[in-house]
Every structure is written in structure tokens, then in C-alpha cells.
Design a protein around this motif. Structure first.
Motif, PDB file in Angstrom:
ATOM      1  N   PHE A   1       0.866  -1.176   0.000  1.00 50.54           N
ATOM      2  CA  PHE A   1       0.000   0.000   0.000  1.00 50.54           C
ATOM      3  C   PHE A   1       0.901   1.223   0.000  1.00 50.54           C
ATOM      4  O   PHE A   1       1.930   1.236   0.699  1.00 50.54           O
ATOM      5  CB  PHE A   1      -0.880   0.020   1.256  1.00 50.54           C
ATOM      6  CG  PHE A   1      -1.761  -1.199   1.373  1.00 50.54           C
ATOM      7  CD1 PHE A   1      -3.022  -1.223   0.799  1.00 50.54           C
ATOM      8  CD2 PHE A   1      -1.298  -2.346   2.013  1.00 50.54           C
ATOM      9  CE1 PHE A   1      -3.810  -2.373   0.878  1.00 50.54           C
ATOM     10  CE2 PHE A   1      -2.086  -3.492   2.093  1.00 50.54           C
ATOM     11  CZ  PHE A   1      -3.352  -3.506   1.512  1.00 50.54           C
ATOM     12  N   THR A   2       0.517   2.226  -0.763  1.00 48.92           N
ATOM     13  CA  THR A   2       1.293   3.466  -0.743  1.00 48.92           C
ATOM     14  C   THR A   2       0.675   4.393   0.293  1.00 48.92           C
ATOM     15  O   THR A   2      -0.551   4.487   0.405  1.00 48.92           O
ATOM     16  CB  THR A   2       1.252   4.171  -2.113  1.00 48.92           C
ATOM     17  OG1 THR A   2      -0.132   4.358  -2.490  1.00 48.92           O
ATOM     18  CG2 THR A   2       1.933   3.349  -3.185  1.00 48.92           C
ATOM     19  N   LEU A   3       1.537   5.049   1.059  1.00 53.82           N
ATOM     20  CA  LEU A   3       1.066   6.092   1.961  1.00 53.82           C
ATOM     21  C   LEU A   3       1.634   7.380   1.374  1.00 53.82           C
ATOM     22  O   LEU A   3       2.816   7.665   1.545  1.00 53.82           O
ATOM     23  CB  LEU A   3       1.598   5.839   3.375  1.00 53.82           C
ATOM     24  CG  LEU A   3       1.088   6.797   4.438  1.00 53.82           C
ATOM     25  CD1 LEU A   3      -0.428   6.741   4.566  1.00 53.82           C
ATOM     26  CD2 LEU A   3       1.733   6.502   5.776  1.00 53.82           C
ATOM     27  N   THR A   4       0.816   8.125   0.674  1.00 50.94           N
ATOM     28  CA  THR A   4       1.264   9.166  -0.261  1.00 50.94           C
ATOM     29  C   THR A   4       2.410   8.558  -1.077  1.00 50.94           C
ATOM     30  O   THR A   4       2.398   7.366  -1.340  1.00 50.94           O
ATOM     31  CB  THR A   4       1.676  10.482   0.459  1.00 50.94           C
ATOM     32  OG1 THR A   4       2.894  10.273   1.200  1.00 50.94           O
ATOM     33  CG2 THR A   4       0.590  10.949   1.400  1.00 50.94           C
ATOM     34  N   ASP A   5       3.437   9.386  -1.458  1.00 47.61           N
ATOM     35  CA  ASP A   5       4.562   8.734  -2.139  1.00 47.61           C
ATOM     36  C   ASP A   5       5.758   8.632  -1.198  1.00 47.61           C
ATOM     37  O   ASP A   5       6.894   8.453  -1.613  1.00 47.61           O
ATOM     38  CB  ASP A   5       4.920   9.457  -3.441  1.00 47.61           C
ATOM     39  CG  ASP A   5       5.205  10.921  -3.206  1.00 47.61           C
ATOM     40  OD1 ASP A   5       5.218  11.341  -2.024  1.00 47.61           O
ATOM     41  OD2 ASP A   5       5.415  11.653  -4.193  1.00 47.61           O
ATOM     42  N   ALA A   6       5.420   8.728   0.111  1.00 50.74           N
ATOM     43  CA  ALA A   6       6.491   8.798   1.107  1.00 50.74           C
ATOM     44  C   ALA A   6       6.904   7.440   1.653  1.00 50.74           C
ATOM     45  O   ALA A   6       8.028   7.261   2.112  1.00 50.74           O
ATOM     46  CB  ALA A   6       6.053   9.699   2.259  1.00 50.74           C
ATOM     47  N   LEU A   7       5.996   6.475   1.622  1.00 51.87           N
ATOM     48  CA  LEU A   7       6.257   5.226   2.345  1.00 51.87           C
ATOM     49  C   LEU A   7       5.355   4.117   1.813  1.00 51.87           C
ATOM     50  O   LEU A   7       4.234   4.378   1.385  1.00 51.87           O
ATOM     51  CB  LEU A   7       5.919   5.475   3.826  1.00 51.87           C
ATOM     52  CG  LEU A   7       6.432   4.507   4.878  1.00 51.87           C
ATOM     53  CD1 LEU A   7       7.948   4.644   5.046  1.00 51.87           C
ATOM     54  CD2 LEU A   7       5.764   4.780   6.225  1.00 51.87           C
ATOM     55  N   TYR A   8       5.862   2.897   1.869  1.00 53.87           N
ATOM     56  CA  TYR A   8       4.990   1.739   1.643  1.00 53.87           C
ATOM     57  C   TYR A   8       4.600   1.116   2.979  1.00 53.87           C
ATOM     58  O   TYR A   8       5.446   1.004   3.880  1.00 53.87           O
ATOM     59  CB  TYR A   8       5.722   0.646   0.842  1.00 53.87           C
ATOM     60  CG  TYR A   8       5.955   0.939  -0.599  1.00 53.87           C
ATOM     61  CD1 TYR A   8       4.918   1.308  -1.441  1.00 53.87           C
ATOM     62  CD2 TYR A   8       7.242   0.811  -1.143  1.00 53.87           C
ATOM     63  CE1 TYR A   8       5.149   1.560  -2.792  1.00 53.87           C
ATOM     64  CE2 TYR A   8       7.474   1.062  -2.487  1.00 53.87           C
ATOM     65  CZ  TYR A   8       6.428   1.437  -3.305  1.00 53.87           C
ATOM     66  OH  TYR A   8       6.653   1.679  -4.623  1.00 53.87           O
ATOM     67  N   LEU A   9       3.337   0.730   3.058  1.00 51.02           N
ATOM     68  CA  LEU A   9       2.873  -0.108   4.172  1.00 51.02           C
ATOM     69  C   LEU A   9       2.716  -1.501   3.585  1.00 51.02           C
ATOM     70  O   LEU A   9       2.109  -1.663   2.520  1.00 51.02           O
ATOM     71  CB  LEU A   9       1.507   0.370   4.683  1.00 51.02           C
ATOM     72  CG  LEU A   9       1.395   1.829   5.129  1.00 51.02           C
ATOM     73  CD1 LEU A   9      -0.053   2.146   5.531  1.00 51.02           C
ATOM     74  CD2 LEU A   9       2.334   2.117   6.293  1.00 51.02           C
ATOM     75  N   VAL A  10       3.239  -2.498   4.253  1.00 50.12           N
ATOM     76  CA  VAL A  10       3.273  -3.839   3.662  1.00 50.12           C
ATOM     77  C   VAL A  10       2.566  -4.852   4.560  1.00 50.12           C
ATOM     78  O   VAL A  10       2.964  -5.072   5.709  1.00 50.12           O
ATOM     79  CB  VAL A  10       4.738  -4.270   3.413  1.00 50.12           C
ATOM     80  CG1 VAL A  10       4.787  -5.620   2.731  1.00 50.12           C
ATOM     81  CG2 VAL A  10       5.465  -3.220   2.561  1.00 50.12           C
ATOM     82  N   ASP A  11       1.508  -5.425   4.022  1.00 51.26           N
ATOM     83  CA  ASP A  11       0.709  -6.434   4.740  1.00 51.26           C
ATOM     84  C   ASP A  11       1.207  -7.815   4.334  1.00 51.26           C
ATOM     85  O   ASP A  11       1.237  -8.144   3.150  1.00 51.26           O
ATOM     86  CB  ASP A  11      -0.768  -6.262   4.346  1.00 51.26           C
ATOM     87  CG  ASP A  11      -1.694  -7.128   5.184  1.00 51.26           C
ATOM     88  OD1 ASP A  11      -1.277  -7.658   6.231  1.00 51.26           O
ATOM     89  OD2 ASP A  11      -2.870  -7.272   4.765  1.00 51.26           O
ATOM     90  N   LEU A  12       1.624  -8.597   5.327  1.00 48.79           N
ATOM     91  CA  LEU A  12       2.228  -9.893   5.027  1.00 48.79           C
ATOM     92  C   LEU A  12       1.246 -11.031   5.287  1.00 48.79           C
ATOM     93  O   LEU A  12       0.331 -10.903   6.098  1.00 48.79           O
ATOM     94  CB  LEU A  12       3.467 -10.085   5.904  1.00 48.79           C
ATOM     95  CG  LEU A  12       4.604  -9.095   5.651  1.00 48.79           C
ATOM     96  CD1 LEU A  12       5.682  -9.246   6.712  1.00 48.79           C
ATOM     97  CD2 LEU A  12       5.190  -9.294   4.261  1.00 48.79           C
ATOM     98  N   PRO A  13       1.477 -12.166   4.627  1.00 44.95           N
ATOM     99  CA  PRO A  13       0.705 -13.361   4.974  1.00 44.95           C
ATOM    100  C   PRO A  13       1.061 -13.766   6.404  1.00 44.95           C
ATOM    101  O   PRO A  13       2.180 -13.530   6.845  1.00 44.95           O
ATOM    102  CB  PRO A  13       1.204 -14.431   3.993  1.00 44.95           C
ATOM    103  CG  PRO A  13       2.062 -13.740   3.004  1.00 44.95           C
ATOM    104  CD  PRO A  13       2.488 -12.435   3.597  1.00 44.95           C
ATOM    105  N   GLY A  14       0.132 -14.360   7.084  1.00 45.51           N
ATOM    106  CA  GLY A  14       0.383 -14.783   8.462  1.00 45.51           C
ATOM    107  C   GLY A  14       1.227 -16.043   8.507  1.00 45.51           C
ATOM    108  O   GLY A  14       1.367 -16.751   7.516  1.00 45.51           O
ATOM    109  N   TYR A  15       1.800 -16.306   9.665  1.00 44.72           N
ATOM    110  CA  TYR A  15       2.506 -17.569   9.853  1.00 44.72           C
ATOM    111  C   TYR A  15       1.839 -18.333  10.993  1.00 44.72           C
ATOM    112  O   TYR A  15       1.006 -17.804  11.715  1.00 44.72           O
ATOM    113  CB  TYR A  15       3.992 -17.347  10.124  1.00 44.72           C
ATOM    114  CG  TYR A  15       4.319 -16.320  11.186  1.00 44.72           C
ATOM    115  CD1 TYR A  15       4.742 -15.043  10.834  1.00 44.72           C
ATOM    116  CD2 TYR A  15       4.188 -16.621  12.532  1.00 44.72           C
ATOM    117  CE1 TYR A  15       5.047 -14.097  11.800  1.00 44.72           C
ATOM    118  CE2 TYR A  15       4.498 -15.674  13.512  1.00 44.72           C
ATOM    119  CZ  TYR A  15       4.912 -14.421  13.139  1.00 44.72           C
ATOM    120  OH  TYR A  15       5.206 -13.474  14.095  1.00 44.72           O
ATOM    121  N   GLY A  16       2.214 -19.582  11.133  1.00 41.60           N
ATOM    122  CA  GLY A  16       1.743 -20.353  12.274  1.00 41.60           C
ATOM    123  C   GLY A  16       0.521 -21.203  12.009  1.00 41.60           C
ATOM    124  O   GLY A  16       0.325 -22.225  12.631  1.00 41.60           O
TER     125      GLY A  16
END
Ligand code: GTP
Ligand code: MG
Length: 216
Positions: free
Chosen positions: A86-101
Motif C-alpha cells: 500500500f502506498t502512503l502518499t509517495d512517502a512510504l509503503y505499508l506492507v501487509d504480510l501473509p500470516g505464519y503459524g
């Protein structure tokens, strides 16, 4: 009190407001990645959300961005099966990962996500911090510790974010925090403060935004 791994202090009002504005200015889904070759250009910083299946990673991204369905959340563990950027403006990426366990998917499919997850966590130059989410009802477990060890070896700073605080009675909070602190004490890459959140009540969300905003 000289507590190791204390709960982070509240940022001041100005800092909270700066972070609120950053998150209000727009987050968008960019892409879902199934192989390292599909990662977007490493042209900005990023932070990621790791944790056991169903701990509340996708829901937390929605709470942070104030967007109900930006990241797909579900009651079924194993919902997120790709690395979602996901882009947070063009300043940063937010990254959602698959779960483990745990994942309700065929063993070979799970093994494939886990490999991807590990490659990502150890091989992404622009990863500024990994948030390792821990269910406040349970505290950190052995599977969390595996990921923490991986992050130690990769020298990626990680910070624990307790989730679902709304589901824990005040009286039961200390025990889960204590379990978690004991685990953190074994990990050199652990950031020395814990953040307690509830995506349901909004507790700790502003605070986590402030922590993330420093990387933007
Ligand atoms: P995977 O993608 O399977 O790894 O799961 P995830 O970590 O992304 O979890 P997800 O965000 O899909 O949430 C799992 C379930 O927990 C959903 O039913 C959410 O509504 C619920 N949930 C997440 N955060 C909270 C919270 O803070 N409080 C409460 N009460 N429920 C929550
Ligand atoms: Mg998810």
C-alpha cells in the motif's frame, strides 16, 4: 520503575496531529506480490506488519488508514496470501504480510508463502521496521520467536504491537505482557518499546501512526 520493554509513551499532540494528517492524505493499494521478483522498486522506505495468522494485521492497516476495507481482513486464518503493498502518499509503503503459524491451505501452498515471507523479511533493503503483531490475549509464542530470530539475523529492527486489546481484561494484561517481554529480552533486534492497540476501539492507533510517520 525500570521495566525492560515498557509500553511506549504517548507522543505529544503536535506529533499525533502530523501523523494523523499523513495517514488522512491517502493510502492506496498498489499490488499483491507472490515472488521476490514482483516487489515494487525500492525507491522509498517501508514498514511491514508480520504476525501469526488471524492476529489482526490487515485489520490494523485498515484502522491506521481509516479505510474499512483497504486490506482484506477475515475471520478465517490465512486470508492474506500475498505480500500486499500500500502506498502512503509517495512517502512510504505499508506492507501487509501473509500470516505464519497456521493456514487453512494446502501444505505446499503454505510452504511457498512462508519462503516468500522469509525472503522478504531478510532481503528487503528499504525495510525500515517490521512490526511483529502479538495477540494481547496470548502474548508472544514460539512461532513469533522464530520470526524474531530471523529478523535478528537480518539485522532488521522489529517492534512488537499487541493487538485486540479490547478483548483482554485489564487484570489479564500484565501476564501477556510479561510473557512477551521475556521473549523480547532474547532478541537483539527488538525495539525497546511495545505498542498496545485495538483496531476495534482505536486504542494505540494514533500512537502507532506517529511511530510510522517518522519513516515517511
Ligand atoms: P491473515 O491474513 O490470515 O494472516 O490474518 P490477519 O492477521 O490479517 O488478521 P485479520 O486482520 O484478517 O483479522 C482477523 C480477525 O480478527 C478478524 O475477524 C478481525 O475482525 C479480528 N480483529 C482484528 N483486530 C481486532 C481488534 O483489535 N479487536 C477485535 N475485537 N477483533 C479484531
Ligand atoms: Mg491479513
Amino acid at each position: 520503575m525500570d521495566l525492560k520493554f515498557p509500553i511506549a509513551e504517548q507522543p505529544d499532540a503536535a506529533e499525533l496531529e502530523r501523523a494523523r494528517l499523513l495517514f488522512a492524505s491517502g493510502a492506496e493499494f498498489l499490488k499483491g506480490v507472490v515472488a521476490m521478483s514482483g516487489l515494487p522498486d525500492a525507491d522509498r522506505g517501508e514498514v511491514c506488519f508480520a504476525g501469526r495468522s488471524n492476529v489482526g494485521k490487515s485489520t490494523l492497516i485498515n484502522a491506521l488508514t481509516g479505510r474499512r476495507a483497504l486490506a482484506r481482513a477475515s475471520n478465517t486464518p490465512g486470508r492474506t496470501q500475498e505480500i500486499n503493498f500500500f502506498t502512503l502518499t509517495d512517502a512510504l509503503y505499508l506492507v501487509d504480510l501473509p500470516g505464519y503459524g497456521y493456514a487453512n491451505a494446502p501444505v505446499d501452498v503454505v510452504a511457498k508463502w512462508q519462503r516468500l515471507l522469509k525472503s522478504y523479511l531478510t532481503g528487503r533493503q528499504t525495510l525500515r521496521r517490521a512490526f511483529v503483531l502479538v495477540d494481547h490475549r496470548h502474548g508472544a509464542k514460539a512461532v513469533d520467536e522464530e520470526i524474531m530470530s530471523l529478523l535478528d539475523r537480518a539485522a532488521v529492527t522489529f517492534q512488537v504491537v499487541m493487538t485486540k486489546a479490547d478483548k483482554v481484561k485489564q487484570a489479564d494484561r500484565a501476564a501477556a505482557l510479561e510473557t512477551t517481554r521475556k521473549v523480547l529480552a532474547r532478541h537483539p533486534a527488538a525495539y525497546p518499546e511495545i505498542i498496545v492497540t485495538s483496531s476495534e476501539s482505536g486504542d494505540g492507533i494514533g500512537q502507532l501512526r506517529s511511530v510510522i510517520a517518522q519513516f515517511a
